[in-house]
Write an enzyme that holds these catalytic residues in place. Sequence first.
Site, PDB file in Angstrom:
ATOM      1  N   HIS A  48      37.812  42.981  43.377  1.00 52.97           N
ATOM      2  CA  HIS A  48      37.160  42.478  42.174  1.00 52.97           C
ATOM      3  C   HIS A  48      36.409  43.619  41.492  1.00 52.97           C
ATOM      4  O   HIS A  48      36.031  44.606  42.139  1.00 52.97           O
ATOM      5  CB  HIS A  48      36.199  41.351  42.556  1.00 52.97           C
ATOM      6  CG  HIS A  48      35.555  40.662  41.401  1.00 52.97           C
ATOM      7  ND1 HIS A  48      34.333  41.056  40.892  1.00 52.97           N
ATOM      8  CD2 HIS A  48      35.958  39.613  40.655  1.00 52.97           C
ATOM      9  CE1 HIS A  48      34.011  40.265  39.885  1.00 52.97           C
ATOM     10  NE2 HIS A  48      34.974  39.390  39.709  1.00 52.97           N
ATOM     11  N   THR A  77      33.536  44.170  40.757  1.00 54.83           N
ATOM     12  CA  THR A  77      32.209  44.504  41.282  1.00 54.83           C
ATOM     13  C   THR A  77      32.272  45.311  42.571  1.00 54.83           C
ATOM     14  O   THR A  77      31.233  45.708  43.096  1.00 54.83           O
ATOM     15  CB  THR A  77      31.406  43.223  41.547  1.00 54.83           C
ATOM     16  OG1 THR A  77      32.167  42.380  42.440  1.00 54.83           O
ATOM     17  CG2 THR A  77      31.122  42.467  40.266  1.00 54.83           C
ATOM     18  N   LYS A  78      33.478  45.550  43.103  1.00 52.30           N
ATOM     19  CA  LYS A  78      33.615  46.227  44.390  1.00 52.30           C
ATOM     20  C   LYS A  78      33.761  47.748  44.213  1.00 52.30           C
ATOM     21  O   LYS A  78      33.883  48.257  43.105  1.00 52.30           O
ATOM     22  CB  LYS A  78      34.818  45.651  45.155  1.00 52.30           C
ATOM     23  CG  LYS A  78      34.734  44.136  45.393  1.00 52.30           C
ATOM     24  CD  LYS A  78      33.476  43.743  46.122  1.00 52.30           C
ATOM     25  CE  LYS A  78      33.453  42.273  46.535  1.00 52.30           C
ATOM     26  NZ  LYS A  78      33.301  41.330  45.422  1.00 52.30           N
ATOM     27  N   ASN A  79      33.762  48.459  45.320  1.00 52.21           N
ATOM     28  CA  ASN A  79      33.879  49.928  45.272  1.00 52.21           C
ATOM     29  C   ASN A  79      35.201  50.362  44.658  1.00 52.21           C
ATOM     30  O   ASN A  79      35.259  51.270  43.832  1.00 52.21           O
ATOM     31  CB  ASN A  79      33.776  50.520  46.681  1.00 52.21           C
ATOM     32  CG  ASN A  79      32.428  50.282  47.330  1.00 52.21           C
ATOM     33  OD1 ASN A  79      31.788  49.265  47.097  1.00 52.21           O
ATOM     34  ND2 ASN A  79      31.999  51.216  48.163  1.00 52.21           N
ATOM     35  N   ILE A 113      38.597  48.870  42.713  1.00 51.25           N
ATOM     36  CA  ILE A 113      38.810  47.662  41.910  1.00 51.25           C
ATOM     37  C   ILE A 113      40.230  47.561  41.348  1.00 51.25           C
ATOM     38  O   ILE A 113      40.952  48.553  41.254  1.00 51.25           O
ATOM     39  CB  ILE A 113      37.791  47.599  40.750  1.00 51.25           C
ATOM     40  CG1 ILE A 113      38.022  48.760  39.757  1.00 51.25           C
ATOM     41  CG2 ILE A 113      36.367  47.618  41.282  1.00 51.25           C
ATOM     42  CD1 ILE A 113      37.198  48.656  38.482  1.00 51.25           C
TER      43      ILE A 113
END
Length: 373
Positions: free
Chosen positions: A183, A185-187, A189
């Site tokens: 997603h 918002t992750k490291n 993406i």
Amino acid sequence: MIPFNKPYLTGKETEYITDAVISGKISGNGKYTQKCQQFFETKFGFKKTLLTTSCTDALEMAAILIGIKEGDEVIIPSYTFVSTANAFVLRGAKIIFADSLPNHPNMDCSTLEALITSKTKAIVPVHYAGVACDMDTIMELAKKYNLFVVEDAAQAIDSYYTGKDGIKKPLGSIGHLAAFSFHETKNIIAGEGGMLVVNDEQFINRAEIIWEKGTNRSSFFRGEVDKYGWVDIGSSFLPSEIIAAFLWAQLENLENIQKIRKQHWDAYQSQLLSWAKVNEIELPFIPEYSTNNGHMFFIKCKNITQRTQIINKLKAKNTHSVFHYISLHSSPYYIEKHDGRILHNTDNFTDTLLRLPLFYELDVQTVINQILE
């Protein structure tokens, strides 16, 4: 304005997406899907990986694979995203919520054995903020009571656990199955996107079938069968090649992305130490058995009033900080289904945890200065 999160683009995403489109194979399980899956299997030693359209899909696949049915019980932390629970509730399971540790949102593994009954089918540890749960304890309980372990590693890419045997293992490689998120918002993406990791060989063949809508289509294209058909339940869990192409551009830059994120995390940790002590605020705790992957920097405020004040003061400086999960055991959907136990630590994190901005292009020094002011 300093946002809480800003997706980082390496510069190759659109190039690879264009390449995927020109190739004429964009429906999934093509060149870029294979490159991504091979990357994870080679770098982290996962036995089998399957890209999915989300981490939620990967968890739903896991629930199917371990045979969750009506009446089964699944132990998960209450302090987690709803997908951790939903994947198993959809199969008819009853969720048994575990409390958090006093000093970290991860499940308190010392409380797990008391939650296990004859109906327990699985434990789902969530590696919150990329910090490992006590996997030795969890795997010992799983072996003792014949349970499955599904690691919710949504936030845990490139983070490791060192067990009693002294061996450093990637998170997602320890349980029978694991789920990752890509997603935005992750490291690393892909906008949306996820991955199922299969570590138990008994699930490998069936996972691929479930992934391909319940058909043996993948076997057909490898020439293992002369025709393919509907052989099991499944769904359309695999992502398009466009998502995989985007993800590949990110994976090529994993080491650099991780390096910068960890630098931001370290700057927060070192420069906020005195401020936190004066204001009775707790900074993140990393157990000796876990690494830190720079996914999130959170603080634990003294109370909800203090947290609200910090949010508002940063907002006045055009910096966006946010709290996180609301305890699932007290959610409108599940409160009547919960067994009534009070989960003090979980509720405390619901009221006091605050996440500070953390992304690749962050001007972390400005945020630190604002906080110190």
